[in-house]
Motif scaffolding. Structure first.
Motif, PDB file in Angstrom:
ATOM      1  N   ALA A 118       0.821  -1.214   0.000  1.00 10.24           N
ATOM      2  CA  ALA A 118       0.000   0.000   0.000  1.00 10.24           C
ATOM      3  C   ALA A 118       0.854   1.262   0.000  1.00 10.24           C
ATOM      4  O   ALA A 118       0.598   2.199  -0.770  1.00 10.24           O
ATOM      5  CB  ALA A 118      -0.938  -0.004   1.209  1.00 10.24           C
ATOM      6  N   VAL A 119       1.879   1.314   0.861  1.00  8.69           N
ATOM      7  CA  VAL A 119       2.704   2.528   0.899  1.00  8.69           C
ATOM      8  C   VAL A 119       3.514   2.682  -0.387  1.00  8.69           C
ATOM      9  O   VAL A 119       3.890   3.805  -0.759  1.00  8.69           O
ATOM     10  CB  VAL A 119       3.640   2.564   2.129  1.00  8.69           C
ATOM     11  CG1 VAL A 119       2.827   2.584   3.416  1.00  8.69           C
ATOM     12  CG2 VAL A 119       4.626   1.392   2.127  1.00  8.69           C
ATOM     13  N   GLY A 120       3.774   1.571  -1.066  1.00  5.44           N
ATOM     14  CA  GLY A 120       4.453   1.665  -2.348  1.00  5.44           C
ATOM     15  C   GLY A 120       3.612   2.341  -3.404  1.00  5.44           C
ATOM     16  O   GLY A 120       4.140   2.973  -4.330  1.00  5.44           O
ATOM     17  N   GLU A 121       2.288   2.231  -3.276  1.00  5.64           N
ATOM     18  CA  GLU A 121       1.362   2.811  -4.258  1.00  5.64           C
ATOM     19  C   GLU A 121       0.941   4.233  -3.888  1.00  5.64           C
ATOM     20  O   GLU A 121       0.570   5.015  -4.765  1.00  5.64           O
ATOM     21  CB  GLU A 121       0.123   1.926  -4.376  1.00  5.64           C
ATOM     22  CG  GLU A 121       0.405   0.534  -4.943  1.00  5.64           C
ATOM     23  CD  GLU A 121      -0.804  -0.366  -4.905  1.00  5.64           C
ATOM     24  OE1 GLU A 121      -1.857   0.068  -4.364  1.00  5.64           O
ATOM     25  OE2 GLU A 121      -0.726  -1.508  -5.397  1.00  5.64           O
ATOM     26  N   LEU A 122       0.960   4.555  -2.606  1.00  5.93           N
ATOM     27  CA  LEU A 122       0.511   5.874  -2.148  1.00  5.93           C
ATOM     28  C   LEU A 122       1.651   6.890  -2.186  1.00  5.93           C
ATOM     29  O   LEU A 122       2.822   6.534  -2.089  1.00  5.93           O
ATOM     30  CB  LEU A 122      -0.021   5.778  -0.715  1.00  5.93           C
ATOM     31  CG  LEU A 122      -1.326   5.015  -0.491  1.00  5.93           C
ATOM     32  CD1 LEU A 122      -1.573   4.809   0.998  1.00  5.93           C
ATOM     33  CD2 LEU A 122      -2.496   5.748  -1.127  1.00  5.93           C
ATOM     34  N   ASP A 123       1.283   8.153  -2.274  1.00  8.31           N
ATOM     35  CA  ASP A 123       2.268   9.231  -2.246  1.00  8.31           C
ATOM     36  C   ASP A 123       2.583   9.590  -0.798  1.00  8.31           C
ATOM     37  O   ASP A 123       2.374  10.725  -0.350  1.00  8.31           O
ATOM     38  CB  ASP A 123       1.733  10.441  -3.006  1.00  8.31           C
ATOM     39  CG  ASP A 123       2.749  11.590  -3.056  1.00  8.31           C
ATOM     40  OD1 ASP A 123       3.956  11.313  -2.885  1.00  8.31           O
ATOM     41  OD2 ASP A 123       2.327  12.740  -3.252  1.00  8.31           O
ATOM     42  N   VAL A 124       3.081   8.608  -0.037  1.00  5.86           N
ATOM     43  CA  VAL A 124       3.328   8.853   1.389  1.00  5.86           C
ATOM     44  C   VAL A 124       4.464   9.840   1.611  1.00  5.86           C
ATOM     45  O   VAL A 124       4.529  10.496   2.664  1.00  5.86           O
ATOM     46  CB  VAL A 124       3.613   7.530   2.133  1.00  5.86           C
ATOM     47  CG1 VAL A 124       2.369   6.652   2.181  1.00  5.86           C
ATOM     48  CG2 VAL A 124       4.772   6.784   1.513  1.00  5.86           C
ATOM     49  N   GLU A 125       5.338   9.985   0.638  1.00  3.58           N
ATOM     50  CA  GLU A 125       6.444  10.930   0.811  1.00  3.58           C
ATOM     51  C   GLU A 125       5.959  12.373   0.892  1.00  3.58           C
ATOM     52  O   GLU A 125       6.675  13.239   1.394  1.00  3.58           O
ATOM     53  CB  GLU A 125       7.461  10.757  -0.309  1.00  3.58           C
ATOM     54  CG  GLU A 125       8.232   9.449  -0.224  1.00  3.58           C
ATOM     55  CD  GLU A 125       9.254   9.289  -1.328  1.00  3.58           C
ATOM     56  OE1 GLU A 125      10.345   9.854  -1.212  1.00  3.58           O
ATOM     57  OE2 GLU A 125       8.950   8.594  -2.319  1.00  3.58           O
ATOM     58  N   SER A 126       4.744  12.629   0.416  1.00  2.00           N
ATOM     59  CA  SER A 126       4.185  13.979   0.533  1.00  2.00           C
ATOM     60  C   SER A 126       3.875  14.329   1.986  1.00  2.00           C
ATOM     61  O   SER A 126       3.649  15.499   2.308  1.00  2.00           O
ATOM     62  CB  SER A 126       2.910  14.100  -0.312  1.00  2.00           C
ATOM     63  OG  SER A 126       1.873  13.284   0.210  1.00  2.00           O
ATOM     64  N   LEU A 127       3.858  13.317   2.863  1.00  2.00           N
ATOM     65  CA  LEU A 127       3.600  13.557   4.276  1.00  2.00           C
ATOM     66  C   LEU A 127       4.860  13.963   5.036  1.00  2.00           C
ATOM     67  O   LEU A 127       4.785  14.349   6.197  1.00  2.00           O
ATOM     68  CB  LEU A 127       3.005  12.299   4.927  1.00  2.00           C
ATOM     69  CG  LEU A 127       1.697  11.761   4.338  1.00  2.00           C
ATOM     70  CD1 LEU A 127       1.265  10.502   5.075  1.00  2.00           C
ATOM     71  CD2 LEU A 127       0.599  12.813   4.379  1.00  2.00           C
ATOM     72  N   ILE A 128       6.011  13.875   4.393  1.00  2.00           N
ATOM     73  CA  ILE A 128       7.265  14.227   5.061  1.00  2.00           C
ATOM     74  C   ILE A 128       7.391  15.749   5.127  1.00  2.00           C
ATOM     75  O   ILE A 128       7.602  16.419   4.119  1.00  2.00           O
ATOM     76  CB  ILE A 128       8.476  13.632   4.314  1.00  2.00           C
ATOM     77  CG1 ILE A 128       8.383  12.095   4.276  1.00  2.00           C
ATOM     78  CG2 ILE A 128       9.782  14.059   4.997  1.00  2.00           C
ATOM     79  CD1 ILE A 128       9.448  11.445   3.416  1.00  2.00           C
ATOM     80  N   THR A 129       7.247  16.279   6.310  1.00  2.98           N
ATOM     81  CA  THR A 129       7.408  17.728   6.489  1.00  2.98           C
ATOM     82  C   THR A 129       8.841  18.087   6.862  1.00  2.98           C
ATOM     83  O   THR A 129       9.277  19.217   6.644  1.00  2.98           O
ATOM     84  CB  THR A 129       6.462  18.250   7.581  1.00  2.98           C
ATOM     85  OG1 THR A 129       6.657  17.478   8.783  1.00  2.98           O
ATOM     86  CG2 THR A 129       5.010  18.138   7.136  1.00  2.98           C
ATOM     87  N   HIS A 130       9.563  17.119   7.422  1.00  6.55           N
ATOM     88  CA  HIS A 130      10.944  17.362   7.817  1.00  6.55           C
ATOM     89  C   HIS A 130      11.771  16.105   7.568  1.00  6.55           C
ATOM     90  O   HIS A 130      11.375  15.010   7.963  1.00  6.55           O
ATOM     91  CB  HIS A 130      11.042  17.738   9.304  1.00  6.55           C
ATOM     92  CG  HIS A 130      10.296  18.976   9.663  1.00  6.55           C
ATOM     93  ND1 HIS A 130       8.923  18.990   9.846  1.00  6.55           N
ATOM     94  CD2 HIS A 130      10.722  20.253   9.874  1.00  6.55           C
ATOM     95  CE1 HIS A 130       8.541  20.224  10.150  1.00  6.55           C
ATOM     96  NE2 HIS A 130       9.608  21.004  10.171  1.00  6.55           N
TER      97      HIS A 130
END
Length: 339
Positions: A295-307
């Motif tokens: 799932a995390v491979g398919e989602l744009d989870v890197e957009s959640l990285i604020t720092h």
């Protein structure tokens, strides 16, 4: 026995994180692996409770990789991505493989194979760092599914709440995200809620949106003690509140009358360390992690990285999360500068 130097993040006392040097045994047993860190993700939930001294018992830190003495100093965390440097013959891993490990933030470490999971070749290490928090969200939605057409509410636009909302979005007819800070707009890019509301507005807005039916399912992922009261007030008759938050030693005051009693509501505890009893014949932790990694491979989870900071800056990252929570979402530590 061969050893090598490593650096690890320790909680030395209340609100005092520091990096310490130690020696690591780098000769794996048959069922062990030695891992060199690439990235790790700070948990803004349980880890921050430890940092703030809001853990009441040693049992709350029951991970095999935990070290130190309760309450301090203690080494505790569980979201590492690294490369296997050595692997035991019965571990199932091989040198050079990228893995997720439930281990504290540390440059080099040896662990039992039971807390290590292979990262699929198509999933970047940065994305894989989110897989454990996705497991928390997934576990909650396995415990309390959102059915087709449900009105679902998620309180807390942190990483877990955002991921829970993204899962709920697949079946909910209406998805409401409750978040007091501006980071709700950032989370919305991943979970696409119909509305984002402040906690003090949530109950009234839900009444308007649902013609007084309120929520079918409310997922409490904020960690704020007052959020559970809002969840009871905003959940409808025979509705369910799933508690993903871990409040630690914080007091959670509740007024149960009239909503909880008259509406026959359920409050369900979802603890990521245990697969729900009705699911155990079909689900185990490796299966859940495999779903999370995909799932995390398919989602744009890197957009959640604020720092994103080097591991050497980890103590400052804890201060940042503690003092300015509304400005932080995912804080990723990068080990590329470590030998």
């Amino acid at each position: 026995m061969q050893t090598a130097p490593a650096r690890a993040l320790w909680f030395a006392s209340v609100r005092n994180a520091e990096i310490r040097s130690e020696m690591v045994d780098t000769t794996p047993g048959p069922d062990e692996v030695v891992v060199r860190a690439l990235y790790s993700l700070i948990s803004a939930g349980t880890e921050m409770n430890v940092y703030r001294g809001q853990i009441a018992t040693q049992a709350e830190l029951a991970l095999p990789s935990t070290a130190g003495s309760f309450p301090f100093p203690i080494k505790y965390a569980y979201q590492m991505i690294g490369r296997v440097e050595a692997a035991g013959v019965e571990s199932g891993y091989q040198e050079g493989q990228i893995v997720f490990a439930q281990h504290p933030h540390q440059t080099l470490f040896k662990v039992h194979k039971s807390v290590v999971y292979a990262v699929p070749p198509g999933v970047s290490p940065r994305k894989a760092a989110f897989s454990n928090l996705y497991c928390v969200a997934l576990n909650g939605l396995l415990d309390v599914p959102v059915r087709m057409g449900d009105v679902a509410v998620v309180s807390g636009a942190g990483v877990v709440g955002t991921m829970a909302a993204s899962i709920a979005r697949r079946t909910a007819s209406t998805l409401v995200l409750v978040e007091p800070s501006d980071r709700g707009a950032l989370a919305a890019k991943l979970c696409h809620p119909d509305v984002i509301v402040k906690p003090e507005e949530a109950v009234a807005r839900l009444s308007d949106l649902t013609a007084g039916r309120f929520a079918d399912v409310w997922v409490e992922a904020s960690g704020a003690p007052g959020a559970l009261q809002t969840a009871l007030e905003g959940t409808g008759v025979e509705g369910t509140v799933a508690v993903l938050s871990y409040y630690g030693s914080k007091t959670v005051p509740l007024v149960l009358a009239p909503q909880f009693h008259f509406r026959r509501q359920r409050i369900v505890s979802s603890f990521v360390g245990i697969i729900g009893s009705g699911l155990q014949p079909r689900w185990d932790k490796p299966r859940r992690m495999a779903v999370a990694l995909a799932a995390v491979g398919e989602l744009d989870v890197e957009s959640l990285i604020t720092h994103e900071r080097p591991f050497a800056d980890a103590p400052e990252c804890y201060r940042l999360i503690d003092e300015r929570p509304g400005e932080t979402l995912a804080v990723l530590l990068d080990y590329s500068g470590e030998s």
